[in-house]
Design an enzyme around this catalytic site. Structure first.
Site, short mmCIF file in Angstrom:
data_model
loop_
_atom_site.label_atom_id
_atom_site.label_comp_id
_atom_site.label_asym_id
_atom_site.label_seq_id
_atom_site.Cartn_x
_atom_site.Cartn_y
_atom_site.Cartn_z
N TYR A 60 0.92 -1.32 -0.15
CA TYR A 60 -0.10 -0.10 -0.03
C TYR A 60 0.75 1.25 -0.04
CZ TYR A 60 -4.08 -2.81 0.03
OH TYR A 60 -5.11 -3.69 -0.26
N HIS A 113 -14.68 1.88 -0.85
CA HIS A 113 -13.50 1.17 -0.78
C HIS A 113 -12.52 1.62 -0.09
CE1 HIS A 113 -14.92 -2.05 -3.99
NE2 HIS A 113 -15.79 -2.13 -2.98
N CYS A 140 0.19 7.27 15.73
CA CYS A 140 -1.12 7.74 15.27
C CYS A 140 -1.08 9.21 15.95
CB CYS A 140 -2.42 7.13 16.00
SG CYS A 140 -3.89 7.95 15.88
N GLY A 179 -16.43 2.25 -15.98
CA GLY A 179 -14.95 1.61 -15.94
C GLY A 179 -14.50 0.48 -14.63
N ASN A 205 -17.62 1.49 -20.69
CA ASN A 205 -16.53 0.79 -20.30
C ASN A 205 -15.92 0.51 -21.58
OD1 ASN A 205 -15.50 -0.47 -17.82
ND2 ASN A 205 -15.97 -2.32 -18.76
#
Ligand code: OAD
Length: 241
Positions: A60, A113, A140, A179, A205
């Site tokens: 990520y 998401h 954090c 898409g 698409n």
């Protein structure tokens, strides 16, 4: 046959990786896509994170760096213009975790998401805008614990803001899917919900998606061609000039 713009008030737009492909962000399931190079179960599940957090963080961190080097394309700009000028309801639901819609100027946006540029603290539940790597376990900013994870909805987790999305789908006069391969639920089922409640359903698409047959209308081509044309159809020719 297509929709009549004069009868449309409420619009739901669903976007997927295909809208960012021409910005240089690879899709997941096309040839050479992300899921050809990485197994979902190695990098995109809570189990993967528990088993090998370093691998998941690195994956990520790399993606977060990639999206910050990319720029919005004419499809993102066109949807931002729709957002700015459409007088009725508009909900742009994106499965994408990049920030290209908002960098183009879209505001009525739901990241179902999650987002690469957000970090979620597993200790205090705070979400923090985040641009840097996470692999070295930074603290954090809210609670100081080294418990941040990517704010990405992994397989097996529940997408964000589903109630809001369902309400928008029920009220939609027009549902447009852009898409996306239609491989991942619940997003893949939105065409059926919208159609059931009376929306005209349109797919834009590169190729027919897995659920293509469920749409009233499919237009095939590149997002950078199809989306500006679609927005001109709704707002008039001048708006994107
Ligand atoms: P996919 O990679 O599954 O599908 C991308 C779609 O975009 C394909 O149908 C392509 O034909 C189309 N496409 C590619 N280039 C295009 C272009 N220039 N113009 C228009 N269309 C183009 O990506 P998604 O459907 O977004 O979830 O994938 C859905 C979810 O699966 C993602 O959000 C991600 C992934 O696993 C998570 O990681 C939670």
């Amino acid at each position: 046959m297509s929709f009549n713009p004069d009868t449309i008030r409420n619009i739901v737009v669903l976007t997927g990786a295909g809208i960012s492909a021409e910005s240089g962000i690879g899709t997941f399931r096309d040839k050479g896509g992300l899921w050809e190079k990485h197994r979902i179960e190695d990098v995109a599940t809570p189990e993967a994170f528990a088993k090998d957090p370093d691998l998941v963080f690195r994956f990520y961190d790399q993606r977060r760096a990639n999206i910050q080097a990319a720029q919005p394309n004419p499809a993102h700009w066109a949807l931002a213009a729709l957002d700015a000028h459409w007088p009725g309801m508009l909900t742009i639901v994106t499965q994408n975790v990049d920030d290209l819609h908002e960098r183009a100027g879209a505001r009525r946006l739901i990241h179902m998401h999650g987002e690469h540029l957000s970090a979620w603290c597993r200790a205090c539940d705070a979400r923090t805008r985040w641009h840097d790597p996470l692999a070295h376990r930074p603290p954090c900013p809210s609670c100081g614990q080294s418990a941040l994870r990517p704010d990405i909805v992994w397989f097996g987790e529940i997408p964000y803001r589903m109630d809001e999305i369902d309400l928008a789908l029920v009220d939609a006069d027009l549902f447009v899917s852009i898409g996306t391969s239609g491989a991942v639920y619940p997003a893949a089922g939105y065409v059926q919900t919208a159609r059931h409640y009376g929306a005209w359903t349109l797919e834009l698409n590169l190729e027919p998606s897995q659920g293509s047959i469920l749409f009233h209308e499919t237009r095939l081509g590149k997002a950078t061609d199809l989306v500006p044309d679609f927005v001109r159809e709704l707002l008039g020719e001048e708006v994107l000039d």
